[in-house]
Design a protein around this motif. Structure first.
Motif, PDB file in Angstrom:
ATOM      1  N   ARG A 115       0.832  -1.203   0.000  1.00  0.00           N
ATOM      2  CA  ARG A 115       0.000   0.000   0.000  1.00  0.00           C
ATOM      3  C   ARG A 115       0.868   1.255   0.000  1.00  0.00           C
ATOM      4  N   GLY A 116       1.928   1.249   0.783  1.00  0.00           N
ATOM      5  CA  GLY A 116       2.818   2.397   0.785  1.00  0.00           C
ATOM      6  C   GLY A 116       3.478   2.621  -0.566  1.00  0.00           C
ATOM      7  N   LEU A 117       3.826   1.522  -1.235  1.00  0.00           N
ATOM      8  CA  LEU A 117       4.448   1.644  -2.554  1.00  0.00           C
ATOM      9  C   LEU A 117       3.465   2.206  -3.571  1.00  0.00           C
ATOM     10  N   ARG A 118       2.210   1.720  -3.525  1.00  0.00           N
ATOM     11  CA  ARG A 118       1.199   2.265  -4.451  1.00  0.00           C
ATOM     12  C   ARG A 118       0.962   3.747  -4.182  1.00  0.00           C
ATOM     13  N   SER A 119       0.978   4.137  -2.896  1.00  0.00           N
ATOM     14  CA  SER A 119       0.798   5.555  -2.577  1.00  0.00           C
ATOM     15  C   SER A 119       1.950   6.403  -3.130  1.00  0.00           C
ATOM     16  N   LEU A 120       3.147   5.885  -3.040  1.00  0.00           N
ATOM     17  CA  LEU A 120       4.290   6.627  -3.578  1.00  0.00           C
ATOM     18  C   LEU A 120       4.228   6.733  -5.098  1.00  0.00           C
ATOM     19  N   VAL A 121       3.853   5.632  -5.748  1.00  0.00           N
ATOM     20  CA  VAL A 121       3.802   5.634  -7.227  1.00  0.00           C
ATOM     21  C   VAL A 121       2.743   6.601  -7.731  1.00  0.00           C
ATOM     22  N   SER A 122       1.670   6.775  -6.961  1.00  0.00           N
ATOM     23  CA  SER A 122       0.582   7.652  -7.407  1.00  0.00           C
ATOM     24  C   SER A 122       0.913   9.140  -7.267  1.00  0.00           C
ATOM     25  N   ARG A 123       2.003   9.491  -6.633  1.00  0.00           N
ATOM     26  CA  ARG A 123       2.353  10.902  -6.488  1.00  0.00           C
ATOM     27  C   ARG A 123       2.827  11.494  -7.822  1.00  0.00           C
ATOM     28  N   PRO A 124       2.615  12.832  -8.028  1.00  0.00           N
ATOM     29  CA  PRO A 124       2.986  13.451  -9.315  1.00  0.00           C
ATOM     30  C   PRO A 124       4.464  13.266  -9.669  1.00  0.00           C
ATOM     31  N   VAL A 125       5.301  13.317  -8.671  1.00  0.00           N
ATOM     32  CA  VAL A 125       6.727  13.231  -8.976  1.00  0.00           C
ATOM     33  C   VAL A 125       7.093  11.865  -9.543  1.00  0.00           C
ATOM     34  N   LEU A 126       6.329  10.832  -9.169  1.00  0.00           N
ATOM     35  CA  LEU A 126       6.582   9.512  -9.718  1.00  0.00           C
ATOM     36  C   LEU A 126       5.719   9.221 -10.941  1.00  0.00           C
ATOM     37  N   ALA A 127       4.599   9.989 -11.114  1.00  0.00           N
ATOM     38  CA  ALA A 127       3.812   9.838 -12.333  1.00  0.00           C
ATOM     39  C   ALA A 127       4.634  10.266 -13.558  1.00  0.00           C
ATOM     40  N   ASP A 128       5.447  11.337 -13.437  1.00  0.00           N
ATOM     41  CA  ASP A 128       6.375  11.754 -14.499  1.00  0.00           C
ATOM     42  C   ASP A 128       7.784  11.690 -13.905  1.00  0.00           C
ATOM     43  N   PRO A 129       8.402  10.514 -13.929  1.00  0.00           N
ATOM     44  CA  PRO A 129       9.662  10.334 -13.198  1.00  0.00           C
ATOM     45  C   PRO A 129      10.771  11.279 -13.614  1.00  0.00           C
ATOM     46  N   ILE A 130      10.752  11.742 -14.926  1.00  0.00           N
ATOM     47  CA  ILE A 130      11.875  12.581 -15.375  1.00  0.00           C
ATOM     48  C   ILE A 130      11.592  14.067 -15.160  1.00  0.00           C
ATOM     49  N   ALA A 131      10.398  14.395 -14.584  1.00  0.00           N
ATOM     50  CA  ALA A 131      10.102  15.809 -14.365  1.00  0.00           C
ATOM     51  C   ALA A 131      11.135  16.435 -13.430  1.00  0.00           C
ATOM     52  N   HIS A 132      11.439  15.755 -12.375  1.00  0.00           N
ATOM     53  CA  HIS A 132      12.426  16.277 -11.434  1.00  0.00           C
ATOM     54  C   HIS A 132      13.796  16.377 -12.089  1.00  0.00           C
ATOM     55  N   VAL A 133      14.125  15.405 -12.937  1.00  0.00           N
ATOM     56  CA  VAL A 133      15.411  15.446 -13.650  1.00  0.00           C
ATOM     57  C   VAL A 133      15.433  16.603 -14.629  1.00  0.00           C
ATOM     58  N   ARG A 134      14.271  16.850 -15.283  1.00  0.00           N
ATOM     59  CA  ARG A 134      14.207  17.936 -16.271  1.00  0.00           C
ATOM     60  C   ARG A 134      14.444  19.285 -15.603  1.00  0.00           C
ATOM     61  N   VAL A 135      13.836  19.488 -14.429  1.00  0.00           N
ATOM     62  CA  VAL A 135      14.040  20.756 -13.723  1.00  0.00           C
ATOM     63  C   VAL A 135      15.506  20.929 -13.358  1.00  0.00           C
ATOM     64  N   ARG A 136      16.095  19.887 -12.853  1.00  0.00           N
ATOM     65  CA  ARG A 136      17.511  19.981 -12.489  1.00  0.00           C
ATOM     66  C   ARG A 136      18.396  20.179 -13.712  1.00  0.00           C
ATOM     67  N   ARG A 137      17.985  19.561 -14.816  1.00  0.00           N
ATOM     68  CA  ARG A 137      18.777  19.728 -16.040  1.00  0.00           C
ATOM     69  C   ARG A 137      18.721  21.171 -16.527  1.00  0.00           C
ATOM     70  N   ASP A 138      17.532  21.805 -16.488  1.00  0.00           N
ATOM     71  CA  ASP A 138      17.409  23.212 -16.894  1.00  0.00           C
ATOM     72  C   ASP A 138      18.244  24.108 -15.980  1.00  0.00           C
ATOM     73  N   GLU A 139      18.189  23.804 -14.670  1.00  0.00           N
ATOM     74  CA  GLU A 139      19.012  24.606 -13.762  1.00  0.00           C
ATOM     75  C   GLU A 139      20.497  24.451 -14.094  1.00  0.00           C
ATOM     76  N   LEU A 140      20.887  23.228 -14.402  1.00  0.00           N
ATOM     77  CA  LEU A 140      22.293  22.977 -14.739  1.00  0.00           C
ATOM     78  C   LEU A 140      22.677  23.683 -16.036  1.00  0.00           C
ATOM     79  N   GLU A 141      21.773  23.700 -17.022  1.00  0.00           N
ATOM     80  CA  GLU A 141      22.068  24.374 -18.302  1.00  0.00           C
ATOM     81  C   GLU A 141      22.208  25.877 -18.094  1.00  0.00           C
ATOM     82  N   GLY A 142      21.324  26.462 -17.266  1.00  0.00           N
ATOM     83  CA  GLY A 142      21.435  27.897 -16.991  1.00  0.00           C
ATOM     84  C   GLY A 142      22.747  28.227 -16.298  1.00  0.00           C
TER      85      GLY A 142
END
Length: 432
Positions: A301-328
């Protein structure tokens, strides 16, 4: 040969006493003893005419004396005299010279009453308790599953069957080391103590049961004997007392490491119940399985709750933000580095121009020349220049050699008094 010594201390190897004289001396010494009262246990009773012959034994140690008592004294007792009875009698020690034996000639004989026996047991109980023999701190735990069980019991007794059958009914693989001994009478204490010492010395015996069925108070007295109590207290192996019924409480119950109310109870205590242990293991296994299943379900149940969060729904979203910060950050670093390089280039150019302006070459470009001796020293003073010396003259574009000459006017003054005289020179080929 001479007279015999009067005293035993005066005898020697050369002057010994004959046996008859020693017997007479002993008889005379014993005859001087007073009458006394003595207590013991009757282990042999033989009426013969007007005299009864019996053997009186100490109930605590294996020592006995022969006693003769008139039958009228025996018949005057309040209860019939039987083998194993505890008695006190008034007697006079006598020594029979022909047999070389000591015996007692009794005048009176009385049975020891139940009240007297109970009083003595109670006194012994208080004495042993004061010594700490019954303390709970000295009692040892009964092993959960002994390798072998030592059993001390009567010969072909019901107590033995009760212990063995109940133990094997609970744990069929249990093994016994059985010692069948007298559990009442004059030899009971000695036989039980000997069997206890034998079982206590065996390495594989983990617990010892002393069992006897019910009986009269006098029959259970050996299990309140001081010698037996101290032997049990000194044993290294845990001891279970199973004497009589629940209402019977010999002193063995107090010194034993565990008291069973009956021999049947001892059989139940000495080994665990196999069926109950199997049920406990099965119950524990079921509880463990249920606990694991609940834990897995909770984690799922805890794993399903974690997977349902937005950050895990789009796993690379967090990476994309960090990548943009790194590019800037990378672009800003490039701009700043380029600006630093431009400023450094300007500083280098400025320093280059300063170096050019201050270099000797610039001085030469303005029409000046540098005159050097052949060894490279700069001509600083005309006094250092000799006539005809080859000098090197460096100008803006190249160099050449010269030799100073004197024209007879070298001593004439120049434009002003005190000015240095300039030697005349003739041009020659350029210096190599």
């Amino acid at each position: 040969m001479g007279p015999l010594p009067e005293k035993a201390a005066d005898t020697t190897a050369e002057r010994p006493w004959p046996v008859r004289l020693l017997s007479i001396k002993i008889a005379d010494y014993v005859d001087k003893m007073s009458q006394l009262w003595v207590e013991g246990q009757v282990v042999q009773f033989t009426p013969r005419g007007g005299t009864a012959f019996l053997t009186l034994r100490d109930p605590d140690v294996d020592m006995s004396l022969s006693v003769s008592v008139p039958m009228n004294a025996v018949n005057a007792m309040s209860i019939p005299l039987t083998q194993g009875a505890r008695v006190v009698l008034q007697a006079k020690p006598t020594f029979w010279t022909k047999r070389g034996s000591l015996q007692l000639e009794a005048r009176q004989i009385r049975p020891v009453g139940i009240g007297d026996l109970l009083a003595r047991v109670e006194m012994l109980k208080r004495t042993l308790a004061a010594e700490g023999v019954f303390d709970a701190e000295r009692k040892r735990p009964i092993p959960f599953l002994p390798h072998r069980v030592g059993l001390i019991t009567g010969r072909n007794s019901a107590a033995e069957k009760d212990v063995v059958e109940n133990a094997r009914r609970r744990w069929p693989a249990v093994r016994f080391e059985i010692r069948e001994v007298a559990v009442q009478g004059s030899t009971a204490v000695a036989e039980v103590v000997a069997a206890l010492a034998e079982l206590d010395a065996q390495h594989g015996v983990d617990v010892i049961v002393i069992a006897r069925g019910g009986g009269a108070l006098e029959e259970l007295l050996p299990f309140s004997n001081e010698a037996m109590i101290r032997a049990v207290a000194a044993a290294r192996t845990p001891v279970i007392s199973a004497i009589g019924h629940d209402v019977d409480q010999p002193l063995l119950d107090f010194v034993a490491d565990w008291r069973a109310s009956t021999p049947t109870d001892a059989g139940k205590k000495v080994v665990p119940d196999a069926a109950r242990e199997i049920a406990l293991v099965a119950g524990g296994r079921d509880r463990l399985r249920s606990a694991i299943e609940r834990r897995i379900e909770s984690e799922w149940r805890g794993l399903r709750s974690l997977v349902s969060r937005p950050v895990l729904a789009d796993p690379i979203a967090h990476v994309r933000v960090r990548r943009d910060e790194l590019e800037g950050l990378r672009e800003r670093a490039a701009v700043r580095l380029e600006a630093r390089l431009h400023r450094a280039a300007d500083q280098v150019e400025h320093l280059r121009r300063q170096v050019i302006a201050l270099s000797p070459q610039s001085t030469l470009d303005r029409g000046y020349a540098v005159v050097q001796h052949r060894d490279g020293r700069i001509v600083m003073d005309q006094e250092d220049v000799g006539v005809g010396e080859l000098l090197r003259v460096r100008v803006a574009r190249g160099d050449f050699g010269v030799r100073p000459v004197s024209d007879g006017t070298a001593d004439a003054p120049l434009s002003s008094p005190g000015a240095a005289r300039k030697p005349r020179t003739t041009q020659s080929k350029p210096a190599s």
